[in-house]
Design an enzyme around this catalytic site. Structure first.
Site, short mmCIF file in Angstrom:
data_model
loop_
_atom_site.label_atom_id
_atom_site.label_comp_id
_atom_site.label_asym_id
_atom_site.label_seq_id
_atom_site.Cartn_x
_atom_site.Cartn_y
_atom_site.Cartn_z
N HIS A 193 4.48 1.63 -7.95
CA HIS A 193 3.50 0.54 -7.87
C HIS A 193 2.61 0.52 -9.12
O HIS A 193 2.32 -0.53 -9.66
CB HIS A 193 2.57 0.73 -6.66
CG HIS A 193 3.27 0.67 -5.32
ND1 HIS A 193 3.39 1.78 -4.51
CD2 HIS A 193 3.86 -0.34 -4.66
CE1 HIS A 193 4.01 1.43 -3.40
NE2 HIS A 193 4.32 0.17 -3.46
N GLY A 250 0.81 -1.21 0.00
CA GLY A 250 0.00 0.00 0.00
C GLY A 250 0.84 1.25 0.00
O GLY A 250 2.03 1.23 -0.32
N SER A 280 7.50 4.15 -0.73
CA SER A 280 6.53 4.61 0.27
C SER A 280 7.26 5.28 1.43
O SER A 280 6.72 6.17 2.08
CB SER A 280 5.72 3.42 0.78
OG SER A 280 5.13 2.73 -0.30
N ARG A 281 8.50 4.86 1.68
CA ARG A 281 9.27 5.43 2.80
C ARG A 281 9.78 6.83 2.50
O ARG A 281 10.24 7.52 3.43
CB ARG A 281 10.44 4.51 3.16
CG ARG A 281 9.99 3.22 3.82
CD ARG A 281 11.14 2.46 4.46
NE ARG A 281 10.66 1.41 5.33
CZ ARG A 281 10.44 0.14 4.96
NH1 ARG A 281 10.68 -0.23 3.73
NH2 ARG A 281 9.98 -0.74 5.83
N GLN A 287 15.11 -8.68 -3.21
CA GLN A 287 13.81 -9.35 -3.04
C GLN A 287 13.47 -10.17 -4.28
O GLN A 287 12.99 -11.30 -4.18
CB GLN A 287 12.73 -8.28 -2.80
CG GLN A 287 11.31 -8.77 -2.89
CD GLN A 287 10.33 -7.71 -2.44
OE1 GLN A 287 10.17 -7.47 -1.26
NE2 GLN A 287 9.65 -7.09 -3.38
N VAL A 327 10.99 3.22 -11.03
CA VAL A 327 10.38 4.52 -11.33
C VAL A 327 10.94 5.53 -10.34
O VAL A 327 11.01 5.26 -9.13
CB VAL A 327 8.84 4.44 -11.23
CG1 VAL A 327 8.21 5.81 -11.46
CG2 VAL A 327 8.30 3.44 -12.24
P1 AMP Z 1 6.14 -2.30 -1.52
O1 AMP Z 1 4.75 -1.76 -1.41
O2 AMP Z 1 7.21 -1.33 -1.13
O3 AMP Z 1 6.29 -3.66 -0.89
O4 AMP Z 1 6.38 -2.54 -3.07
C1 AMP Z 1 5.51 -3.33 -3.83
C2 AMP Z 1 6.13 -3.59 -5.17
O5 AMP Z 1 6.36 -2.35 -5.84
C3 AMP Z 1 7.50 -4.29 -5.07
O6 AMP Z 1 7.59 -5.26 -6.09
C4 AMP Z 1 8.46 -3.16 -5.28
O7 AMP Z 1 9.70 -3.59 -5.81
C5 AMP Z 1 7.70 -2.30 -6.27
N1 AMP Z 1 8.21 -0.94 -6.24
C6 AMP Z 1 8.36 -0.13 -5.15
N2 AMP Z 1 8.92 1.03 -5.51
C7 AMP Z 1 9.14 0.98 -6.85
C8 AMP Z 1 9.70 1.88 -7.80
N3 AMP Z 1 10.16 3.08 -7.45
N4 AMP Z 1 9.75 1.48 -9.09
C9 AMP Z 1 9.29 0.25 -9.46
N5 AMP Z 1 8.74 -0.64 -8.61
C10 AMP Z 1 8.67 -0.29 -7.32
#
Ligand code: AMP
Length: 284
Positions: A36, A30, A185-186, A152, A175
């Site tokens: 995302h 989220g 998100s952080r 990951q 991105v």
């Molecule tokens: P998270 O919500 O942080 O667990 O991320 C969910 C998914 O979004 C994971 O597969 C992340 O690698 C991907 N994700 C998070 N940030 C980015 C970004 N800046 N560019 C591409 N994918 C992302």
């Protein structure tokens, strides 16, 4: 968009979707941003149906990490997913995903203890356990993950292979914000000043990429350059700078055959990661 919270109704809905075409899954925690949404776009491109999940996974947070503070923006997230054309959102509670009597975990030995696994013990065990459960519950044909979390991705590729999940993993490019900072998100935790400072990560990785392209393949040298550039900002604590095989996450001496150059830092209390995939050098 169907919003489902229980496992049986999600299993039934996904089974029904799959009778009329492929299902793509985008797992998230989220607080959705354009990173995302790029995964959703990729899934929409490839699959007849797209499911997303929102679950702030307590198993992947260490005892002194930011589980309680992690941003939660469920209503905005639903609006974004709906607008992006997602068919089904699975948003379970912690009790649903990790019942008190839960005793089975997925551990990817070796790979799961490298890079972020060194600094966040148990993190990848938490990630792999929940992603394995999502694969069982939703039975996607494809699952989409960001290259931003390169370690990951390596862990989940190994898990998918070792446990014979019939799921194709699709890696999507990082991105970035206009400053070059990888979206996360952080990033919400960062002050405007820290956000600006954090853009040094991409500049340092780009400098190392340029050296690699110019034929400097010695990883010690590329790591040193990356470290020096980042370390110019005394507000930044470097957790690691590493050049590794993107599949095994083991260190490499040379980038000539390609490498994952990855960094993790702390800026104040916020942990940030970034990376670049260095292409294999052309043989003359
Ligand atoms: P998270 O919500 O942080 O667990 O991320 C969910 C998914 O979004 C994971 O597969 C992340 O690698 C991907 N994700 C998070 N940030 C980015 C970004 N800046 N560019 C591409 N994918 C992302």
């Amino acid at each position: 968009m169907q919003i489902l919270t229980t496992i049986p109704e999600t299993q039934t809905a996904c089974r029904t979707l799959r009778t009329t075409g492929t299902l793509g899954l985008v797992p998230t925690m989220g607080a959705l941003h354009a990173g995302h949404l790029s995964l959703i776009t990729a899934a929409k491109r490839d699959c007849a149906h797209v499911a997303a999940s929102i679950f702030v996974n307590p198993l992947q947070f260490g005892p002194n990490e930011d589980l309680a503070q992690y941003p939660r923006t469920f209503d905005e997230d639903c609006a974004k997913l709906e607008a992006a054309g997602v068919d089904l959102l699975f948003a379970p509670t912690v009790e649903t995903m990790v019942p008190k009597n839960s005793a089975t975990f997925v551990e990817v030995a070796g790979i799961g203890d490298r890079l972020d696994g060194v600094h966040r013990p148990g993190h990848f065990r938490g990630v792999a356990t929940i992603v394995a459960k999502l694969f069982h519950i939703l039975s996607p044909d494809r699952a989409y993950f960001g290259q931003k979390d390169a370690a990951q991705l390596a862990v989940l590729r190994a898990m998918t292979r070792d446990l014979n999940f019939p799921v194709d993993l699709v890696a999507c490019p990082i991105v970035r914000e206009p400053s070059g900072l990888a979206m996360s998100s952080r990033n919400e935790y960062l002050s405007a000043d820290h956000r600006q400072r954090a853009s040094i990560l991409q500049r340092a990785l780009t400098a190392a990429t340029d050296l690699h392209k110019a034929g400097r393949h010695n990883t010690a040298q590329l790591i040193a350059t990356t470290r020096q550039l980042i370390a110019q900002d005394h507000n930044i604590n470097i957790e690691y700078v590493a050049a590794v095989d993107p599949g095994t996450l083991l260190p490499l001496d040379s980038t000539a055959q390609g490498a994952l150059l990855a960094v993790a830092i702390k800026l104040g209390t916020t942990r940030l990661i970034d990376n670049v995939l260095l292409e294999p050098a052309h043989v003359q």
